[in-house]
Scaffold this motif. Structure first.
Motif, short mmCIF file in Angstrom:
data_model
loop_
_atom_site.label_atom_id
_atom_site.label_comp_id
_atom_site.label_asym_id
_atom_site.label_seq_id
_atom_site.Cartn_x
_atom_site.Cartn_y
_atom_site.Cartn_z
N ILE A 24 0.84 -1.21 0.00
CA ILE A 24 0.00 0.00 0.00
C ILE A 24 0.87 1.25 0.00
O ILE A 24 0.60 2.21 -0.72
CB ILE A 24 -0.99 -0.04 1.18
N ARG A 25 1.94 1.22 0.78
CA ARG A 25 2.87 2.36 0.82
C ARG A 25 3.44 2.61 -0.57
O ARG A 25 3.55 3.76 -1.02
CB ARG A 25 3.98 2.07 1.83
N LYS A 26 3.77 1.55 -1.27
CA LYS A 26 4.30 1.67 -2.64
C LYS A 26 3.25 2.29 -3.57
O LYS A 26 3.58 3.15 -4.40
CB LYS A 26 4.72 0.29 -3.15
N ALA A 27 2.00 1.89 -3.41
CA ALA A 27 0.92 2.47 -4.23
C ALA A 27 0.77 3.96 -3.95
O ALA A 27 0.58 4.75 -4.89
CB ALA A 27 -0.40 1.74 -3.96
N VAL A 28 0.85 4.36 -2.70
CA VAL A 28 0.74 5.78 -2.35
C VAL A 28 1.89 6.56 -2.96
O VAL A 28 1.70 7.67 -3.48
CB VAL A 28 0.65 5.97 -0.82
N LYS A 29 3.08 6.00 -2.93
CA LYS A 29 4.23 6.66 -3.55
C LYS A 29 4.00 6.84 -5.05
O LYS A 29 4.38 7.86 -5.62
CB LYS A 29 5.51 5.89 -3.27
N GLN A 30 3.36 5.88 -5.67
CA GLN A 30 3.04 5.99 -7.10
C GLN A 30 2.02 7.11 -7.34
O GLN A 30 2.11 7.84 -8.32
CB GLN A 30 2.53 4.66 -7.66
N TRP A 31 1.05 7.24 -6.42
CA TRP A 31 0.07 8.33 -6.55
C TRP A 31 0.80 9.68 -6.55
O TRP A 31 0.46 10.58 -7.31
CB TRP A 31 -0.92 8.35 -5.40
N ILE A 32 1.77 9.82 -5.64
CA ILE A 32 2.53 11.07 -5.55
C ILE A 32 3.23 11.32 -6.89
O ILE A 32 3.18 12.42 -7.43
CB ILE A 32 3.56 11.01 -4.39
N LYS A 33 3.89 10.29 -7.43
CA LYS A 33 4.58 10.44 -8.72
C LYS A 33 3.61 10.80 -9.84
O LYS A 33 3.94 11.55 -10.74
CB LYS A 33 5.29 9.13 -9.09
N ASP A 34 2.40 10.25 -9.76
CA ASP A 34 1.39 10.51 -10.79
C ASP A 34 0.70 11.86 -10.62
O ASP A 34 -0.15 12.22 -11.44
CB ASP A 34 0.32 9.40 -10.80
N GLY A 35 1.01 12.57 -9.55
CA GLY A 35 0.45 13.89 -9.35
C GLY A 35 -0.90 13.93 -8.67
O GLY A 35 -1.63 14.92 -8.80
N VAL A 36 -1.27 12.88 -7.97
CA VAL A 36 -2.55 12.89 -7.24
C VAL A 36 -2.45 13.96 -6.15
O VAL A 36 -1.53 13.94 -5.34
CB VAL A 36 -2.86 11.50 -6.63
N PRO A 37 -3.39 14.90 -6.13
CA PRO A 37 -3.29 16.00 -5.16
C PRO A 37 -3.74 15.58 -3.75
O PRO A 37 -4.52 14.64 -3.57
CB PRO A 37 -4.25 17.05 -5.72
N ASN A 38 -3.23 16.28 -2.78
CA ASN A 38 -3.69 16.20 -1.39
C ASN A 38 -3.50 14.85 -0.73
O ASN A 38 -4.28 14.48 0.16
CB ASN A 38 -5.16 16.63 -1.29
N VAL A 39 -2.48 14.11 -1.10
CA VAL A 39 -2.20 12.83 -0.44
C VAL A 39 -0.79 12.78 0.14
O VAL A 39 -0.33 11.73 0.57
CB VAL A 39 -2.44 11.62 -1.38
N GLU A 40 -0.14 13.91 0.17
CA GLU A 40 1.24 13.94 0.69
C GLU A 40 1.30 13.46 2.14
O GLU A 40 2.23 12.75 2.52
CB GLU A 40 1.80 15.36 0.56
N HIS A 41 0.29 13.82 2.93
CA HIS A 41 0.30 13.37 4.34
C HIS A 41 0.11 11.86 4.44
O HIS A 41 0.61 11.24 5.38
CB HIS A 41 -0.73 14.13 5.18
N TYR A 42 -0.57 11.24 3.49
CA TYR A 42 -0.67 9.77 3.46
C TYR A 42 0.74 9.19 3.37
O TYR A 42 1.10 8.26 4.09
CB TYR A 42 -1.43 9.28 2.23
N ASP A 43 1.53 9.74 2.44
CA ASP A 43 2.89 9.27 2.20
C ASP A 43 3.75 9.43 3.46
O ASP A 43 4.44 8.49 3.86
CB ASP A 43 3.48 10.05 1.03
N PHE A 44 3.70 10.60 4.08
CA PHE A 44 4.51 10.83 5.28
C PHE A 44 4.09 9.91 6.44
O PHE A 44 4.95 9.37 7.14
CB PHE A 44 4.44 12.29 5.73
N LEU A 45 2.80 9.73 6.62
CA LEU A 45 2.35 8.87 7.72
C LEU A 45 2.76 7.42 7.48
O LEU A 45 3.26 6.75 8.39
CB LEU A 45 0.84 8.97 7.95
#
Length: 181
Positions: A67-88
């Motif tokens: 799941i963490r890997k998927a969130v990192k991919q969202w960040i790379k893909d430019g999904v907005p407002n999920v940066e705190h997901y990645d940090f947590l």
């Protein structure tokens, strides 16, 4: 989302993690184009990391890492407002190694800051709650624990999660009574 509320309590992490293992990505498969899928996946990751930290079982850590890997991919893909997901999720992942606790602290603080900057009360509460757990169990920092739990309560109260506020207040009162003994 009824299941989401389960992710926010201590016993709920266990139930949520077991559901995550059992059902996996069914929600994303059934509803691939809705935002709630991102939210559900993130909460599933938090529950899996909570149980990995609590029980040390590989099945939880493996699912959480995917799941963490998927969130990192969202960040790379430019999904907005999920940066705190990645940090947590980075904080939760790093806490499992127990090597660089200062780095873990920084991840939690960044998660809290970015969630608060987005005015995401629910996740500001969750980030503070998870950081409080880390401070108590890894740092033996009772004062830090009480401060972060108080912050979590404040955010949850502002969000309107009265049941969660009550649960955390009881938890905090128990910890304070143990501290005075």
């Amino acid at each position: 989302m009824e299941g989401e509320l389960l992710f926010h309590s201590s016993s709920g992490f266990s139930l949520a993690a077991e559901r995550a293992i059992k059902h996996g990505d069914k929600f994303q498969e059934l509803c691939p184009a809705i935002f709630m899928g991102l939210l559900e996946l993130f909460h599933r990751g938090v529950a899996l990391y909570a149980m990995a930290r609590q029980q040390g079982k590989r099945k939880y850590r493996t699912g959480a890492a995917k799941i963490r890997k998927a969130v990192k991919q969202w960040i790379k893909d430019g999904v907005p407002n999920v940066e705190h997901y990645d940090f947590l999720l980075d904080a939760e992942h790093a806490s499992l190694s127990r090597r660089n606790l200062d780095e873990v602290d920084q991840f939690y603080l960044k998660a809290i800051e970015t969630a608060a900057r987005l005015d995401d009360l629910r996740h500001s509460g969750l980030c503070n709650e998870r950081y409080a757990d880390f401070l108590l169990n890894f740092r033996s920092d009772n004062d830090g624990y009480l401060y972060r739990l108080t912050e979590a309560i404040r955010f949850y109260q502002e969000w309107g999660a009265i049941g969660k506020v009550h649960q955390l207040s009881l938890q905090m009162n128990l910890q304070m009574s143990l501290q005075t003994k």
